[in-house]
Design a protein around this motif. Structure first.
Motif, PDB file in Angstrom:
ATOM      1  N   SER A 155       0.849  -1.182   0.000  1.00 22.82           N
ATOM      2  CA  SER A 155       0.000   0.000   0.000  1.00 22.82           C
ATOM      3  C   SER A 155       0.888   1.236   0.000  1.00 22.82           C
ATOM      4  O   SER A 155       1.970   1.251   0.591  1.00 22.82           O
ATOM      5  CB  SER A 155      -0.913   0.008   1.225  1.00 22.82           C
ATOM      6  OG  SER A 155      -0.173  -0.156   2.421  1.00 22.82           O
ATOM      7  N   ILE A 156       0.408   2.269  -0.672  1.00 23.25           N
ATOM      8  CA  ILE A 156       1.112   3.547  -0.732  1.00 23.25           C
ATOM      9  C   ILE A 156       0.070   4.662  -0.703  1.00 23.25           C
ATOM     10  O   ILE A 156      -1.111   4.434  -0.989  1.00 23.25           O
ATOM     11  CB  ILE A 156       1.960   3.690  -2.018  1.00 23.25           C
ATOM     12  CG1 ILE A 156       1.110   3.432  -3.262  1.00 23.25           C
ATOM     13  CG2 ILE A 156       3.176   2.771  -1.973  1.00 23.25           C
ATOM     14  CD1 ILE A 156       1.832   3.645  -4.586  1.00 23.25           C
ATOM     15  N   THR A 157       0.490   5.856  -0.343  1.00 17.71           N
ATOM     16  CA  THR A 157      -0.404   6.991  -0.542  1.00 17.71           C
ATOM     17  C   THR A 157      -0.734   7.049  -2.036  1.00 17.71           C
ATOM     18  O   THR A 157       0.151   6.876  -2.882  1.00 17.71           O
ATOM     19  CB  THR A 157       0.257   8.305  -0.097  1.00 17.71           C
ATOM     20  OG1 THR A 157       1.549   8.429  -0.713  1.00 17.71           O
ATOM     21  CG2 THR A 157       0.412   8.352   1.410  1.00 17.71           C
ATOM     22  N   HIS A 158      -1.994   7.273  -2.356  1.00 15.05           N
ATOM     23  CA  HIS A 158      -2.406   7.186  -3.763  1.00 15.05           C
ATOM     24  C   HIS A 158      -1.670   8.252  -4.577  1.00 15.05           C
ATOM     25  O   HIS A 158      -1.870   9.447  -4.359  1.00 15.05           O
ATOM     26  CB  HIS A 158      -3.911   7.387  -3.879  1.00 15.05           C
ATOM     27  CG  HIS A 158      -4.498   6.776  -5.099  1.00 15.05           C
ATOM     28  ND1 HIS A 158      -4.015   7.032  -6.368  1.00 15.05           N
ATOM     29  CD2 HIS A 158      -5.517   5.893  -5.263  1.00 15.05           C
ATOM     30  CE1 HIS A 158      -4.720   6.358  -7.260  1.00 15.05           C
ATOM     31  NE2 HIS A 158      -5.636   5.654  -6.616  1.00 15.05           N
ATOM     32  N   PRO A 159      -0.808   7.829  -5.503  1.00 11.36           N
ATOM     33  CA  PRO A 159      -0.006   8.825  -6.230  1.00 11.36           C
ATOM     34  C   PRO A 159      -0.842   9.758  -7.109  1.00 11.36           C
ATOM     35  O   PRO A 159      -0.415  10.878  -7.395  1.00 11.36           O
ATOM     36  CB  PRO A 159       0.942   7.969  -7.080  1.00 11.36           C
ATOM     37  CG  PRO A 159       0.266   6.647  -7.208  1.00 11.36           C
ATOM     38  CD  PRO A 159      -0.507   6.450  -5.933  1.00 11.36           C
ATOM     39  N   CYS A 160      -2.033   9.311  -7.514  1.00 12.90           N
ATOM     40  CA  CYS A 160      -2.870  10.151  -8.363  1.00 12.90           C
ATOM     41  C   CYS A 160      -3.593  11.231  -7.575  1.00 12.90           C
ATOM     42  O   CYS A 160      -3.886  12.311  -8.115  1.00 12.90           O
ATOM     43  CB  CYS A 160      -3.905   9.292  -9.091  1.00 12.90           C
ATOM     44  SG  CYS A 160      -3.219   7.980 -10.114  1.00 12.90           S
ATOM     45  N   PHE A 161      -3.890  10.946  -6.304  1.00 12.14           N
ATOM     46  CA  PHE A 161      -4.706  11.859  -5.515  1.00 12.14           C
ATOM     47  C   PHE A 161      -3.985  12.429  -4.294  1.00 12.14           C
ATOM     48  O   PHE A 161      -4.565  13.226  -3.561  1.00 12.14           O
ATOM     49  CB  PHE A 161      -5.982  11.146  -5.042  1.00 12.14           C
ATOM     50  CG  PHE A 161      -6.783  10.548  -6.163  1.00 12.14           C
ATOM     51  CD1 PHE A 161      -7.281  11.342  -7.186  1.00 12.14           C
ATOM     52  CD2 PHE A 161      -7.032   9.182  -6.209  1.00 12.14           C
ATOM     53  CE1 PHE A 161      -8.012  10.797  -8.220  1.00 12.14           C
ATOM     54  CE2 PHE A 161      -7.762   8.630  -7.246  1.00 12.14           C
ATOM     55  CZ  PHE A 161      -8.261   9.431  -8.262  1.00 12.14           C
ATOM     56  N   GLN A 162      -2.728  12.030  -4.084  1.00 13.43           N
ATOM     57  CA  GLN A 162      -1.967  12.526  -2.938  1.00 13.43           C
ATOM     58  C   GLN A 162      -0.560  12.977  -3.349  1.00 13.43           C
ATOM     59  O   GLN A 162       0.409  12.704  -2.636  1.00 13.43           O
ATOM     60  CB  GLN A 162      -1.847  11.419  -1.894  1.00 13.43           C
ATOM     61  CG  GLN A 162      -3.150  10.960  -1.277  1.00 13.43           C
ATOM     62  CD  GLN A 162      -3.617  11.868  -0.158  1.00 13.43           C
ATOM     63  OE1 GLN A 162      -3.047  11.915   0.921  1.00 13.43           O
ATOM     64  NE2 GLN A 162      -4.666  12.615  -0.437  1.00 13.43           N
ATOM     65  N   PRO A 163      -0.411  13.655  -4.469  1.00 11.41           N
ATOM     66  CA  PRO A 163       0.926  14.103  -4.858  1.00 11.41           C
ATOM     67  C   PRO A 163       1.370  15.276  -3.996  1.00 11.41           C
ATOM     68  O   PRO A 163       0.553  15.901  -3.309  1.00 11.41           O
ATOM     69  CB  PRO A 163       0.734  14.534  -6.321  1.00 11.41           C
ATOM     70  CG  PRO A 163      -0.670  15.027  -6.361  1.00 11.41           C
ATOM     71  CD  PRO A 163      -1.437  14.113  -5.430  1.00 11.41           C
ATOM     72  N   PRO A 164       2.651  15.604  -4.015  1.00 11.98           N
ATOM     73  CA  PRO A 164       3.092  16.796  -3.277  1.00 11.98           C
ATOM     74  C   PRO A 164       2.400  18.043  -3.809  1.00 11.98           C
ATOM     75  O   PRO A 164       2.142  18.167  -5.003  1.00 11.98           O
ATOM     76  CB  PRO A 164       4.605  16.823  -3.541  1.00 11.98           C
ATOM     77  CG  PRO A 164       4.841  15.922  -4.705  1.00 11.98           C
ATOM     78  CD  PRO A 164       3.757  14.916  -4.699  1.00 11.98           C
ATOM     79  N   GLY A 165       2.100  18.950  -2.901  1.00 15.36           N
ATOM     80  CA  GLY A 165       1.410  20.177  -3.298  1.00 15.36           C
ATOM     81  C   GLY A 165      -0.098  20.058  -3.326  1.00 15.36           C
ATOM     82  O   GLY A 165      -0.787  21.014  -3.719  1.00 15.36           O
ATOM     83  N   THR A 188      -1.599  20.184  -8.917  1.00 11.13           N
ATOM     84  CA  THR A 188      -0.989  20.953 -10.002  1.00 11.13           C
ATOM     85  C   THR A 188       0.084  20.165 -10.743  1.00 11.13           C
ATOM     86  O   THR A 188       0.579  20.611 -11.779  1.00 11.13           O
ATOM     87  CB  THR A 188      -0.364  22.248  -9.448  1.00 11.13           C
ATOM     88  OG1 THR A 188       0.582  21.908  -8.423  1.00 11.13           O
ATOM     89  CG2 THR A 188      -1.442  23.147  -8.857  1.00 11.13           C
ATOM     90  N   LYS A 189       0.475  19.009 -10.189  1.00 16.57           N
ATOM     91  CA  LYS A 189       1.470  18.186 -10.860  1.00 16.57           C
ATOM     92  C   LYS A 189       1.312  16.745 -10.398  1.00 16.57           C
ATOM     93  O   LYS A 189       0.841  16.480  -9.293  1.00 16.57           O
ATOM     94  CB  LYS A 189       2.886  18.672 -10.576  1.00 16.57           C
ATOM     95  CG  LYS A 189       3.206  18.851  -9.101  1.00 16.57           C
ATOM     96  CD  LYS A 189       4.567  19.489  -8.915  1.00 16.57           C
ATOM     97  CE  LYS A 189       4.826  19.818  -7.452  1.00 16.57           C
ATOM     98  NZ  LYS A 189       6.142  20.443  -7.249  1.00 16.57           N
TER      99      LYS A 189
END
Length: 261
Positions: A155-165, A188-189
């Motif tokens: 499991s990981i923080t969802h990269p699509c919905f939890q990116p930096p910023g 934004t990225k």
């Protein structure tokens, strides 16, 4: 670039400094995030059978290692924080015959090789890969450590919905005579891999490092080392107790890869 070897030592030192605080906060049962989102869906994808040997990667204070032992598995668990392993041994002392704790750096192919060849039925990593500066040695090693047809669930923080910023937005409007509150996120990225500092638990003495990677990076890395994706969950909180609702935006992604060939 999605590997940051130059940050491995810094990352490890930060986790060592935060280890006691994280263990105290997680306690015996871990937090709501783990109890409601991570544990049930991870157990579903792992489908552990009694007497299987499971590798618990970046095991932290050992709570999930203990859970695996409770349902009948033999566990090899490791973390690169010696303090975390000390705490884990204390919390799981009644399962001393079922859990073998080790201090191992998941970025070191040499240290991972010490775990043996095709000895593990499955492996698991709960909310850890996004905290590891270089995951390629781990994925390459898993191909060797897992038995034929063995699985790796992480499991990981969802990269699509939890990116930096990420920005959380709460909007209130008068809609046909009713006051309606809507929660959303703004990003934004996403595509560019990026290391960044984060606070996971209030009160930790120093921010830890996290490493954002797009979903395609994870998939292509596992495909490279002869794994196939055969299970996925995107759990979200369905009963909110705070002001921001996540019922339609999954904060976590759980994937199951199976060794082939």
């Amino acid at each position: 670039m999605s590997e940051w070897k130059e940050l491995i030592q810094d990352s490890q030192e930060r986790w060592e400094q935060n280890a006691d605080h994280w263990d105290d906060y997680m306690g015996e049962e871990s937090n709501r995030f783990h109890r409601e989102l991570i544990r049930p869906y991870t157990e579903k994808l792992l489908n552990v059978k009694e007497d299987q040997t499971i590798l618990d990667i970046a095991c932290g204070n050992g709570n999930f290692s203990k859970r695996l032992a409770e349902i009948g598995a033999n566990v090899v668990a490791f973390d690169y924080s010696a303090k975390m392993i000390e705490r884990a041994k204390i919390r799981t002392k009644e399962y001393i015959n079922q859990i073998d704790f080790k201090v191992i750096d998941a970025t070191s192919y040499e240290q991972l090789s010490e775990l043996g060849f095709e000895k593990m039925d499955s492996a698991v990593a709960n909310m850890a890969l996004m905290d590891i500066a270089d995951i390629s040695p781990l994925v390459e090693s898993l191909n060797k450590m897992l038995k034929p047809n063995g699985t790796f669930v992480f499991s990981i923080t969802h990269p699509c919905f939890q990116p930096p910023g990420l920005r959380k937005i709460t909007e209130t409007e008068d809609r046909n005579g009713y006051v309606v509150t809507t929660n959303s996120i703004q990003i934004t990225k996403y595509l560019t891999p990026e290391p960044y500092k984060a606070i996971g638990i209030k009160g930790q003495s120093i921010p830890h490092l996290m490493f954002h990677r797009p979903l395609s990076y994870y998939l292509n890395l596992f495909f490279k080392f002869n794994f196939m994706l055969d299970g996925m969950e995107e759990p979200s909180f369905q009963k909110e107790t705070n002001k921001f609702e996540w019922n339609e935006i999954p904060p976590v992604l759980i994937l199951r890869f199976r060794k082939v060939g």
